[in-house]
Design a protein around this motif. Structure first.
Motif, PDB file in Angstrom:
ATOM      1  N   ARG A  44       7.843  -7.012   1.464  1.00 15.30           N
ATOM      2  CA  ARG A  44       6.791  -7.413   2.384  1.00 15.30           C
ATOM      3  C   ARG A  44       6.178  -8.701   1.838  1.00 15.30           C
ATOM      4  O   ARG A  44       6.066  -8.865   0.625  1.00 15.30           O
ATOM      5  CB  ARG A  44       5.745  -6.293   2.409  1.00 15.30           C
ATOM      6  N   SER A  45       5.783  -9.590   2.751  1.00 10.09           N
ATOM      7  CA  SER A  45       5.156 -10.822   2.261  1.00 10.09           C
ATOM      8  C   SER A  45       3.692 -10.536   1.974  1.00 10.09           C
ATOM      9  O   SER A  45       3.097  -9.658   2.588  1.00 10.09           O
ATOM     10  CB  SER A  45       5.297 -11.929   3.278  1.00 10.09           C
ATOM     11  N   ILE A  46       3.135 -11.251   1.042  1.00  8.79           N
ATOM     12  CA  ILE A  46       1.758 -10.993   0.647  1.00  8.79           C
ATOM     13  C   ILE A  46       1.080 -12.324   0.321  1.00  8.79           C
ATOM     14  O   ILE A  46       1.709 -13.239  -0.192  1.00  8.79           O
ATOM     15  CB  ILE A  46       1.707 -10.019  -0.557  1.00  8.79           C
ATOM     16  N   GLN A  47      -0.186 -12.424   0.660  1.00 14.41           N
ATOM     17  CA  GLN A  47      -0.966 -13.608   0.301  1.00 14.41           C
ATOM     18  C   GLN A  47      -1.837 -13.246  -0.892  1.00 14.41           C
ATOM     19  O   GLN A  47      -2.204 -12.083  -1.053  1.00 14.41           O
ATOM     20  CB  GLN A  47      -1.867 -14.035   1.460  1.00 14.41           C
ATOM     21  N   GLY A  48      -2.156 -14.229  -1.671  1.00 11.34           N
ATOM     22  CA  GLY A  48      -3.030 -13.933  -2.803  1.00 11.34           C
ATOM     23  C   GLY A  48      -2.924 -15.002  -3.867  1.00 11.34           C
ATOM     24  O   GLY A  48      -2.146 -15.943  -3.731  1.00 11.34           O
ATOM     25  N   CYS A 285       2.194  -2.079  -3.408  1.00 12.51           N
ATOM     26  CA  CYS A 285       2.716  -2.690  -4.633  1.00 12.51           C
ATOM     27  C   CYS A 285       4.233  -2.535  -4.698  1.00 12.51           C
ATOM     28  O   CYS A 285       4.933  -3.406  -5.225  1.00 12.51           O
ATOM     29  CB  CYS A 285       2.051  -2.101  -5.864  1.00 12.51           C
ATOM     30  N   VAL A 286       4.741  -1.428  -4.152  1.00 12.58           N
ATOM     31  CA  VAL A 286       6.188  -1.209  -4.158  1.00 12.58           C
ATOM     32  C   VAL A 286       6.846  -2.081  -3.086  1.00 12.58           C
ATOM     33  O   VAL A 286       7.887  -2.693  -3.327  1.00 12.58           O
ATOM     34  CB  VAL A 286       6.506   0.282  -3.925  1.00 12.58           C
ATOM     35  N   GLN A 287       6.180  -2.164  -1.935  1.00 14.79           N
ATOM     36  CA  GLN A 287       6.800  -2.896  -0.817  1.00 14.79           C
ATOM     37  C   GLN A 287       6.884  -4.403  -1.060  1.00 14.79           C
ATOM     38  O   GLN A 287       7.780  -5.052  -0.543  1.00 14.79           O
ATOM     39  CB  GLN A 287       6.006  -2.619   0.463  1.00 14.79           C
ATOM     40  N   VAL A 288       5.936  -4.954  -1.796  1.00 15.75           N
ATOM     41  CA  VAL A 288       5.979  -6.405  -1.996  1.00 15.75           C
ATOM     42  C   VAL A 288       6.889  -6.793  -3.161  1.00 15.75           C
ATOM     43  O   VAL A 288       7.214  -7.962  -3.325  1.00 15.75           O
ATOM     44  CB  VAL A 288       4.579  -7.007  -2.270  1.00 15.75           C
ATOM     45  N   CYS A 289       7.316  -5.814  -3.943  1.00 18.71           N
ATOM     46  CA  CYS A 289       8.047  -6.145  -5.175  1.00 18.71           C
ATOM     47  C   CYS A 289       9.426  -6.709  -4.870  1.00 18.71           C
ATOM     48  O   CYS A 289      10.238  -6.048  -4.218  1.00 18.71           O
ATOM     49  CB  CYS A 289       8.188  -4.909  -6.054  1.00 18.71           C
ATOM     50  N   CYS A 309       2.504  -7.645  -6.877  1.00 17.63           N
ATOM     51  CA  CYS A 309       1.874  -6.329  -6.738  1.00 17.63           C
ATOM     52  C   CYS A 309       0.390  -6.417  -7.044  1.00 17.63           C
ATOM     53  O   CYS A 309      -0.411  -5.658  -6.496  1.00 17.63           O
ATOM     54  CB  CYS A 309       2.571  -5.310  -7.633  1.00 17.63           C
ATOM     55  N   ILE A 310       0.015  -7.389  -7.918  1.00 16.29           N
ATOM     56  CA  ILE A 310      -1.412  -7.570  -8.201  1.00 16.29           C
ATOM     57  C   ILE A 310      -2.107  -8.072  -6.941  1.00 16.29           C
ATOM     58  O   ILE A 310      -3.166  -7.566  -6.542  1.00 16.29           O
ATOM     59  CB  ILE A 310      -1.618  -8.562  -9.368  1.00 16.29           C
ATOM     60  N   ASP A 311      -1.485  -9.076  -6.292  1.00 18.48           N
ATOM     61  CA  ASP A 311      -2.042  -9.602  -5.046  1.00 18.48           C
ATOM     62  C   ASP A 311      -2.202  -8.491  -4.023  1.00 18.48           C
ATOM     63  O   ASP A 311      -3.242  -8.386  -3.363  1.00 18.48           O
ATOM     64  CB  ASP A 311      -1.118 -10.684  -4.468  1.00 18.48           C
ATOM     65  N   ALA A 312      -1.161  -7.654  -3.880  1.00 13.61           N
ATOM     66  CA  ALA A 312      -1.192  -6.583  -2.890  1.00 13.61           C
ATOM     67  C   ALA A 312      -2.308  -5.601  -3.210  1.00 13.61           C
ATOM     68  O   ALA A 312      -3.119  -5.245  -2.346  1.00 13.61           O
ATOM     69  CB  ALA A 312       0.159  -5.872  -2.862  1.00 13.61           C
TER      70      ALA A 312
END
Lengths: 489, 100
Positions: A44-48, A285-289, A309-312
């Motif tokens: 999954r994409s994540i911003q952070g 955290c699992v999905q963005v890894c 995963c920190i961002d998530a």
């Protein structure tokens, strides 16, 4: 415990020894095994914060990689490892095969640099700067723009082949191929002048080996970044395997705060009065890894330290109104001391300033300064002297003995230079037809030198003799080469 | 809308014989070949090599390429034997728990 152990039982001594054995339980092979089934990972994409840093690194590394090849310097390419000419141009520096020592220096510096960074901050190289991560990110970006985020991509994967899927896949593979080809072209452009290469590609007259290497590197980029992805880090990368030996309890690693998070459970459970920690088990955290691991299981060799995963987790904690840092960059020691991950700079320095880091840093500083000193004091001229074995010592007019030498004079600077050659070491030795020698910038000149000595001046045998080469325009540019003069019996 | 359980529909890929060979044989030997190529040709000029008693008449790029694939083949052969032998190695004694 029985006071009189029977012969079959271990003595108390062995028991204490046994107690120190770390219990190892056999586990079923997980997906980390090379032989096990592997799920296709669709992160999954994540911003952070850390995602921003990752993208900044993508831009920096790729601007340097794609751009540097086109940068001119003194009417030539600024950075060029010219294989055919066997000369390496790095801005104002021109390295010849004789400078291979600098290559060794560079390798040692890179290795020590990697050790230092790993000891301080864990695998930030992997997460932010490794070409494998960077190109995977670029390729994933293309994929996300075309096919959507995680769930859309999973649906597409599961969907039967139809017009839309074929169209999306063709577009994705096409763009990947274009990026890969451009990368291959740029790569070859560091070994063959890139502007000439560009003209050759445009006119279709590209040499066969250049084309071969361009496609070879393009295929590598395509396969590694498009298809293999995290498998390269998990199964193929040697650094991932030996990073453990460079870690210690003060190394910065991405960690889940077990004390704070466990027992994990939803807000509903908390409302029902169950004892739950801060982890709501949302699995973000699992999905963005990008390597598909669960950081809550502790540090794993698959973790590339990218901190997505920190961002998530930070986003989830923000939404829940709980403090950030359930997953954070922290150290094993901090976690053991049950301190929060965010510390003042004093604590941070206490982690950083430790013997291993100080040792790596001082070694690095020592080698870097030696390297810099050696480069700065480099004489921009080299001379190879070989006694011509085909021509033996012979007698010439005036009762003198002549030896012939083959000289190669290399001007490693970027200005044309005139040199004067002289000999010493044997009284009365002269060079016949001695003239001034002009050597073009970054060029070399091969020439014979006829050295003559009075026959009576020497005993038969071999005598030491020195060639001195002196630049006319700069008195400090000179070289001194030792060889031998043969006096026949 | 309820989320589809993707665990059920996810594609599964099993790294097969080719994948294994690639990860254990081709890749380490590729890295070693790259190092060997750099070291060898930093020290030796491809124009000064002799092949079957004759000076090589290939272009430098050809020599570099042949050299690289030569190194890769040699290193690959070594990796292949190592991986084969590691696979055939008998199960270890009680000291290596967790490994078979």
């Amino acid at each position: 415990m029985a006071s009189n152990p029977s012969p079959g039982e271990p003595s108390p001594g062995t028991e204490t020894k046994r107690a120190r054995v770390i219990p190892i339980t056999e586990v079923a092979p997980d997906e980390g095994s090379l032989y096990a089934a592997r799920k296709k990972i669709q992160p999954r994409s994540i911003q952070g914060r850390f995602n921003t840093v990752r993208w900044a690194m993508v831009w920096i590394t790729q601007l340097v990689f794609y751009g540097l090849a086109w940068l001119p310097w003194n009417d030539r390419q600024a950075v060029l490892f010219h294989l055919v000419e066997r000369k390496f141009y790095i801005f104002g520096l021109v390295l010849w095969p004789q400078d291979v020592l600098y290559l060794a220096f560079l390798l040692i510096i890179s290795a020590l640099g990697l050790f230092l960074v790993t000891a301080v901050a864990g695998r930030i190289w992997c997460g932010y700067a490794c070409p494998q991560s960077v190109y995977t990110e670029i390729f994933m970006w293309v994929e996300r723009r075309l096919e959507g985020d995680r769930s859309a991509r999973m649906k597409l994967d599961a969907a039967p082949m139809g017009a839309r899927k074929i169209g999306l896949r063709t577009a994705k593979y096409g763009i990947w191929a274009a990026i890969a080809l451009w990368t291959g072209f740029t790569f070859v452009g560091y070994f063959t002048p890139i502007r000439e290469l560009g003209t050759e590609v445009a006119s279709g007259s590209l040499g066969s080996w250049e084309s071969f290497w361009m496609f070879f590197y393009a295929v590598f980029t395509y396969v590694f970044a498009g298809h293999l992805r995290e498998q390269v880090c998990k199964y193929m990368c040697p650094y991932a395997r030996f990073q453990g030996v460079m870690f210690d309890p003060d190394t910065l690693v991405v960690s889940y705060d077990v004390n704070r998070g466990e027992p994990r459970g939803s807000k509903k459970k908390a409302r029902e009065g169950q004892n739950v920690g801060d982890c709501v088990d949302c699995e973000w955290c699992v999905q963005v890894c990008p390597t598909g691991i669960d950081i809550r299981n502790g540090l794993q060799y698959e973790c590339i330290g990218c901190a997505l995963c920190i961002d998530a987790c930070d986003q989830v904690m923000d939404k829940l109104g709980r403090p950030r840092g359930l997953i954070a960059y922290t150290t094993e020691r901090t976690l053991l001391d049950k301190k929060p991950a965010h510390e003042g700079w004093r604590e941070v320095m206490a982690h950083i300033l430790r013997p291993r880091v100080i040792l790596y840093t001082s070694l690095l500083l020592f080698i870097v300064s030696g390297f810099a000193w050696s480069l700065l004091t480099r004489t921009p001229v080299k001379m190879n002297v070989l006694r011509d074995r085909a021509t033996l010592a012979r007698e010439v007019e005036g009762g003198r003995i002549e030896n012939v030498y083959r000289l190669r004079i290399m001007n490693t600077s970027e200005v044309d230079r005139r040199f004067v050659l002289s000999v010493d070491g044997i009284p009365g030795a002269t060079i016949a037809d001695l003239e001034q020698i002009d050597v073009p910038a970054t060029g070399s000149v091969d020439l014979p030198a006829h050295v003559r000595v009075d026959a009576e001046a020497l005993q038969p045998g071999s005598h030491e003799i020195h060639f001195n080469l002196q630049a006319v325009d700069a008195p400090d540019i000179r070289v001194h080469e030792k060889t031998s003069f043969l006096q026949p019996r | 809308m309820a989320e589809v359980d993707f665990e059920q529909v996810e594609t599964r890929r099993v790294p097969g014989r080719f994948g294994r060979l690639f990860a254990l044989v081709s890749w380490p030997s590729f890295l070693v070949a790259a190092v060997a190529e750099t070291a060898f040709f930093s020290l030796i000029n491809p124009q000064e090599l002799y092949l079957l008693g004759e000076p090589v008449h290939f272009s430098p790029l050809t020599t570099y390429t042949l050299g690289f694939f030569g190194f890769w083949c040699v290193a690959g052969a070594s990796s292949l034997i190592s991986s084969w032998m590691a696979e055939k190695m008998p199960a270890c004694a009680d000291r290596c728990v967790g490994r078979k």
